[in-house]
Design an enzyme around this catalytic site. Structure first.
Site, mmCIF file in Angstrom:
data_model
loop_
_atom_site.group_PDB
_atom_site.id
_atom_site.type_symbol
_atom_site.label_atom_id
_atom_site.label_comp_id
_atom_site.label_asym_id
_atom_site.label_seq_id
_atom_site.Cartn_x
_atom_site.Cartn_y
_atom_site.Cartn_z
ATOM 1 N N ARG A 35 3.726 10.181 -64.281
ATOM 2 C CA ARG A 35 2.525 10.216 -65.126
ATOM 3 C C ARG A 35 1.778 8.884 -65.125
ATOM 4 O O ARG A 35 0.553 8.871 -65.224
ATOM 5 C CB ARG A 35 2.901 10.617 -66.556
ATOM 6 C CG ARG A 35 3.272 12.093 -66.651
ATOM 7 C CD ARG A 35 3.678 12.492 -68.043
ATOM 8 N NE ARG A 35 3.842 13.947 -68.114
ATOM 9 C CZ ARG A 35 4.253 14.592 -69.185
ATOM 10 N NH1 ARG A 35 4.544 13.913 -70.281
ATOM 11 N NH2 ARG A 35 4.375 15.900 -69.183
ATOM 12 N N LYS A 197 10.879 35.228 -69.244
ATOM 13 C CA LYS A 197 10.361 36.234 -70.176
ATOM 14 C C LYS A 197 8.957 36.718 -69.842
ATOM 15 O O LYS A 197 8.074 35.930 -69.555
ATOM 16 C CB LYS A 197 10.355 35.665 -71.599
ATOM 17 C CG LYS A 197 11.757 35.389 -72.131
ATOM 18 C CD LYS A 197 11.692 34.817 -73.529
ATOM 19 C CE LYS A 197 13.101 34.633 -74.102
ATOM 20 N NZ LYS A 197 13.053 34.027 -75.444
ATOM 21 N N GLY A 353 6.153 23.829 -66.311
ATOM 22 C CA GLY A 353 7.295 22.918 -66.258
ATOM 23 C C GLY A 353 8.341 23.193 -65.204
ATOM 24 O O GLY A 353 8.678 22.327 -64.405
ATOM 25 N N GLY A 376 1.819 22.958 -70.821
ATOM 26 C CA GLY A 376 1.179 23.762 -71.851
ATOM 27 C C GLY A 376 -0.320 23.886 -71.654
ATOM 28 O O GLY A 376 -0.901 24.952 -71.844
#
Length: 395
Positions: A35, A197, A353, A376
Site C-alpha cells: 500500500r 457464500k 481480499g 470492500g
C-alpha cells in the site's frame, strides 16, 4: 474526472489521504508494504513538480490513542520506499500538526499521526475535517480502500477545497479499471465469482449480469447452486436458506443470455484439513461424509476454454480452499489461464481480499492487467453503489 494532471503543485502543500493501513509484526516492522508502494507515483509527481506533501492515514482500529497503532512505526519504511526523509507529526491536528505543516518546504514529506486516534474521523465530523483541511492547499484522495466510507479525511474534508481537489494516481486507476469492466468492456466479458457464500455476492451478481456474457461460479458457493438443482453435495458448505435465490439467479442469467458455468467435478475430502483423504467426484454426487474443497480437472478444462476466449475478465474470489496446498490447484490454474488470456490481449481485473491474496501468494500479480487495492470499496462499486469518497471529489 479531476486528477493530478489538472493541478500545478509548484509551491503547494498537497494534503494526501493515503491508505497506509499496513500489517506490522510484533516488533512493529512492516510485513507488507504494497500500500505504501502504491502511493509512491502520486507522491513523486507532486514532489517532482516542486510541491510538498502531507500524508494522512489510519492504521488498524484503535480505541483512542494506542501506541501499537501509531504511524510512527512506518516512518522508516515509508522513507525507504520514497527514497527521501519523512518527518513525523505526533498528532494529526492542533499545534503539533500546524507547526509541522507550516515549516514544510518544496520536496518535503510529512506524515501525520493516526487519524483514528480521534473518534471524529470515523464520525465524519465537520470541525475535525476543517482542522485537517487547514494544513494544505490542495486535497488529493488516493485511498481507494477507504473510498466507501464517509469519514472526515476521505469525504467531508473535500468541501473545504472546492477548486483544489483531485484523485491521486492510484484511485484514478482503480476507477478507470472498474469502469473498463463495468461500462466500457470489450466482449466477451467473463466474471469469475468464487468464495464461500452466495449471500455475500448476491448484489454483485445482480449488478454485473447486464454487463457480462459468462459467469464462472466456484468456491463454496458452488454447492448452494448444485443442491438447488437437485445434486447431492455430501458435507459440502451450503446456505440452505439461499436455495431459492440460487435458482432465481440462474433464471435471471438465462433470461439475459448470460452463460453460467458451474463445476462438473470437484476434489472432495473426508475432512476439512490439508492432510485429508481426497478423491475427484462428480459435483452432483458427492458421497456422504465428504466435502468439495476444490474444482476438479474436467471443470478446469471447461474454465480454460471460456477464459481464453474472453476479452475482459473480472476475478473475484478463489475456486477452492487455496490456503491449503492440497486444494490450491484450481485457484492456481485459474490464475494461469487468466495470465495467458491477459498476455493474449485481454483486460483482467482482480479484486476482493481472497483473490488478491491468492494472486500475490502464487506470483500472478505482474501477469494481471490490474489488481485492486480495495476489497470492500471494490465490492461496493461492483454492486453498483456510489462511493462517498469518489463523489466528494467529483462534486
Amino acid at each position: 474526472m479531476k486528477t493530478l494532471h489538472d493541478i500545478n503543485f509548484k509551491d503547494k502543500k498537497a494534503l494526501i489521504r493515503v491508505d497506509f493501513n499496513v500489517p506490522l509484526d510484533e516488533k512493529f516492522n512492516v510485513t507488507d508494504s504494497t500500500r505504501i508502494e502504491a502511493a509512491k507515483p502520486t507522491i513523486d509527481k507532486i514532489l517532482n513538480e516542486g510541491g510538498s506533501v502531507i500524508l494522512m492515514s489510519h492504521l488498524g482500529r484503535p480505541k483512542g490513542v494506542q501506541e501499537e497503532f501509531s504511524l510512527r512505526h512506518i516512518v522508516e519504511r515509508t522513507a525507504e520506499i520514497l527514497g527521501r526523509p519523512v518527518t513525523f507529526a505526533s498528532d494529526c491536528i492542533g499545534h503539533v500538526a500546524d507547526n509541522a505543516a507550516a515549516h514544510l518546504k518544496p520536496g518535503d514529506v510529512l506524515l501525520l499521526e493516526n487519524l483514528r486516534f480521534y473518534k471524529e474521523e470515523e464520525a465524519g465530523d465537520v470541525d475535525f475535517s476543517k482542522k485537517l483541511a487547514s494544513l494544505g492547499d490542495v486535497y488529493v484522495n488516493d485511498a481507494f480502500g477507504t473510498a466507501h466510507r464517509a469519514h472526515a479525511s476521505t469525504t467531508i474534508i473535500a468541501q473545504f477545497f472546492p477548486e483544489n481537489k483531485c484523485f491521486g494516481t492510484l484511485l484514478a486507476k482503480e476507477i478507470e479499471s472498474l469502469n473498463k469492466v463495468l461500462n466500457n468492456s470489450e466482449k466477451p466479458v467473463t466474471a469469475v465469482l468464487g468464495g464461500s457464500k452466495v449471500s455475500s455476492k448476491i448484489t454483485v451478481i445482480e449488478n454485473v449480469l447486464d454487463k457480462i456474457d459468462h459467469m464462472i461460479i466456484g468456491g463454496g458457493m458452488t454447492f448452494t447452486f448444485i443442491k438447488a438443482l437437485g445434486g447431492k453435495i455430501g458435507n459440502s458448505l451450503c446456505e440452505d436458506d439461499k436455495l431459492e435465490l440460487a435458482l432465481e439467479i440462474l433464471n435471471k442469467a438465462k433470461a439475459k443470455g448470460v452463460q453460467i458455468h458451474l463445476p462438473v467435478d470437484v476434489v472432495a475430502a473426508d475432512k476439512f484439513a490439508n492432510d485429508a483423504e481426497k478423491q475427484v467426484v462428480d459435483v452432483n454426487n458427492i458421497p456422504d461424509g465428504w466435502q468439495g474443497l476444490d474444482v476438479g480437472p474436467k471443470s478446469l478444462e471447461a474454465i480454460k476454454e471460456v477464459i481464453l476466449d474472453s476479452k475482459t475478465i473480472l476475478w473475484n474470489g478463489p475456486l477452492g480452499v487455496f490456503e491449503m496446498e492440497s486444494f490450491a490447484n484450481g485457484t492456481i490454474e485459474l490464475g494461469n489461464f487468466i495470465a495467458e488470456a491477459t498476455q493474449n490481449g485481454a483486460f483482467s481485473l482482480v479484486g476482493g481480499g481472497d483473490s488478491v491474496a491468492a494472486v500475490k501468494q502464487f506470483g500472478f500479480e505482474p501477469k494481471m492487467s490490474y489488481v485492486s487495492t480495495g476489497g470492500g470499496a471494490m465490492l461496493e462499486m461492483l454492486e453498483g453503489k456510489v462511493l462517498p469518497g469518489i463523489v466528494a471529489i467529483l462534486s
